[in-house]
Design an enzyme around this catalytic site. Structure first.
Site, PDB file in Angstrom:
ATOM      1  N   PRO A  97      -1.824  13.549  14.833  1.00  0.00           N
ATOM      2  CA  PRO A  97      -3.077  12.903  15.233  1.00  0.00           C
ATOM      3  C   PRO A  97      -3.375  12.869  16.727  1.00  0.00           C
ATOM      4  O   PRO A  97      -4.535  12.902  17.124  1.00  0.00           O
ATOM      5  CB  PRO A  97      -2.920  11.470  14.691  1.00  0.00           C
ATOM      6  CG  PRO A  97      -1.842  11.533  13.674  1.00  0.00           C
ATOM      7  CD  PRO A  97      -0.926  12.626  14.124  1.00  0.00           C
ATOM      8  N   THR A 127      -4.880  18.392  18.023  1.00  0.00           N
ATOM      9  CA  THR A 127      -5.811  18.404  19.152  1.00  0.00           C
ATOM     10  C   THR A 127      -5.333  17.348  20.144  1.00  0.00           C
ATOM     11  O   THR A 127      -5.388  16.149  19.857  1.00  0.00           O
ATOM     12  CB  THR A 127      -7.248  18.104  18.704  1.00  0.00           C
ATOM     13  OG1 THR A 127      -7.668  19.114  17.790  1.00  0.00           O
ATOM     14  CG2 THR A 127      -8.199  18.089  19.891  1.00  0.00           C
ATOM     15  N   LYS A 202     -10.893  23.903  22.121  1.00  0.00           N
ATOM     16  CA  LYS A 202     -11.154  22.924  21.065  1.00  0.00           C
ATOM     17  C   LYS A 202     -11.897  21.711  21.605  1.00  0.00           C
ATOM     18  O   LYS A 202     -12.854  21.210  20.993  1.00  0.00           O
ATOM     19  CB  LYS A 202      -9.823  22.497  20.425  1.00  0.00           C
ATOM     20  CG  LYS A 202      -9.924  21.333  19.431  1.00  0.00           C
ATOM     21  CD  LYS A 202     -10.788  21.673  18.219  1.00  0.00           C
ATOM     22  CE  LYS A 202     -11.011  20.468  17.318  1.00  0.00           C
ATOM     23  NZ  LYS A 202      -9.825  20.027  16.603  1.00  0.00           N
ATOM     24  N   LYS A 277     -11.412  10.062  19.926  1.00  0.00           N
ATOM     25  CA  LYS A 277     -10.211  10.514  20.646  1.00  0.00           C
ATOM     26  C   LYS A 277     -10.470  11.838  21.356  1.00  0.00           C
ATOM     27  O   LYS A 277     -10.142  12.007  22.536  1.00  0.00           O
ATOM     28  CB  LYS A 277      -9.054  10.677  19.660  1.00  0.00           C
ATOM     29  CG  LYS A 277      -7.756  11.158  20.293  1.00  0.00           C
ATOM     30  CD  LYS A 277      -6.892  11.968  19.322  1.00  0.00           C
ATOM     31  CE  LYS A 277      -7.415  13.366  19.135  1.00  0.00           C
ATOM     32  NZ  LYS A 277      -6.525  14.227  18.336  1.00  0.00           N
TER      33      LYS A 277
END
Length: 329
Positions: A97, A127, A202, A277
């Site tokens: 996560p 990520t 990303k 996030k």
């Protein structure tokens, strides 16, 4: 074969080109040896399943044992922690996560690097902050392993269908070995450059995705308030210059499309917490590089507000519902 694979770096000494040639040939010979997979959440679970479908024996681990049951039934071997996985497999994929989770899984007391074998290929599809990817690469190199960052785009649907896009950063000579595994889980595998560049791609994509989703939600809400049928409005947008992925593939308005989170009370998909996030990562990198991102900053604040207002576990397209509720405040 695995022993040959692990020792390929040592056998050829320091001759870089020779190392690359030997590694490529040995890794291709060992193509169906077991693969480690750590992190069996909404994304990791279907990704690991696709490896199994392609004939790879999978050795897996997750901090939540119940996440492993489905994979175990498909024949995967389940181990207690990442270190044990690294002891058994010399190709490992992680899907976690956040940055702290990655640091712990790689460098913690029971982390991968405690038992990793020389010559191992470590692929992180989480990520995270590009700086953390670079730190993990340095730590892996110290114990003779190779670290590649390979975050994904496409969400749970693409993970299930094996149509993810992977953005890969790391040594170019390791890209083919990395691609061999990633093509089992994705339709596009793109080499971006050195370690951290996959994460950079990303983060940029998700900042644009958030901005586009908010714009689509605002536009749809305004059109509905002006008396337009939402399906008609979406049809017009999607044949006009305002068309985008959020309008034609992942529309945030309930009833406009089937098979998307907005059709299921915003359950599943890509959570608002995760989008907040990722936007935080974009903000950090923008600050560090002195890059102006006014819309990215505003998108970050909107998604943080949503997390505080009860939308944290809903799909990020629930920004449409959030805006509708804000009207009544």
């Amino acid at each position: 074969m695995a022993a040959l694979l692990r020792g390929s770096r040592c056998l050829v000494g320091k001759c870089h080109n020779h190392v690359s040639a030997v590694q490529v040939s040995i890794r291709s010979m060992a193509s169906k040896t077991q693969v480690g997979f750590i992190g069996l959440g909404n994304m990791g679970n279907p990704m690991a399943k696709n490896l199994i479908k392609h004939g790879y024996p999978v050795i897996a681990s997750d901090v939540f044992p119940e996440s492993c049951k489905e994979l175990q039934e498909l024949g995967a071997q389940i181990l207690d922690n990442p270190a044990d996985v690294a002891d058994k497999a010399d190709r490992i994929i992680t899907m976690l996560p956040s940055s702290p989770n990655v640091v712990d899984v790689y460098t913690g007391a029971n982390g991968i690097l405690k038992k990793v074998k020389k010559g191992s290929l470590l692929i992180d599809s989480s990520t995270i902050d590009p700086a953390v990817s670079k730190e993990m690469s340095v730590a892996a190199e110290k114990v003779g392993a190779v670290f590649m960052d390979a975050p994904v785009s496409g969400g749970v649907g693409a993970a299930n269908s094996g149509k993810l896009t992977f953005m890969v950063g790391g040594p170019e000579e390791e890209f083919n070995a990395t691609k061999e595994l990633l093509t089992c889980m994705g339709a596009n595998v793109v080499y971006c450059g050195q370690v951290g560049t996959g994460q950079a791609a990303k983060i940029c994509n998700n900042m644009l995705l958030a901005i586009g989703m908010i714009g689509t939600a605002e536009t749809m809400n305004l059109g509905i308030r002006l008396g337009l049928d939402p399906k008609l409005l979406a049809k017009i947008l999607n044949m006009s210059s305002g068309r985008c992925w959020s309008s034609d593939t992942y529309n945030p308005v309930p009833g406009v499309m089937e098979g998307v989170p907005s059709a299921n009370n915003y359950q599943g998909g890509f959570g608002t917490t995760l989008m907040a996030k990722d936007l935080g990562l974009a903000q950090n990198t923008a600050t560090n590089t002195k890059t102006p991102v006014p819309l990215g900053s505003l998108a970050h604040q909107i998604y943080r507000m949503m997390c505080a207002r009860g939308y944290a576990s809903k799909d990020f397209s629930s920004v449409f519902q959030f805006l509708r509720e804000e009207e009544g405040q």
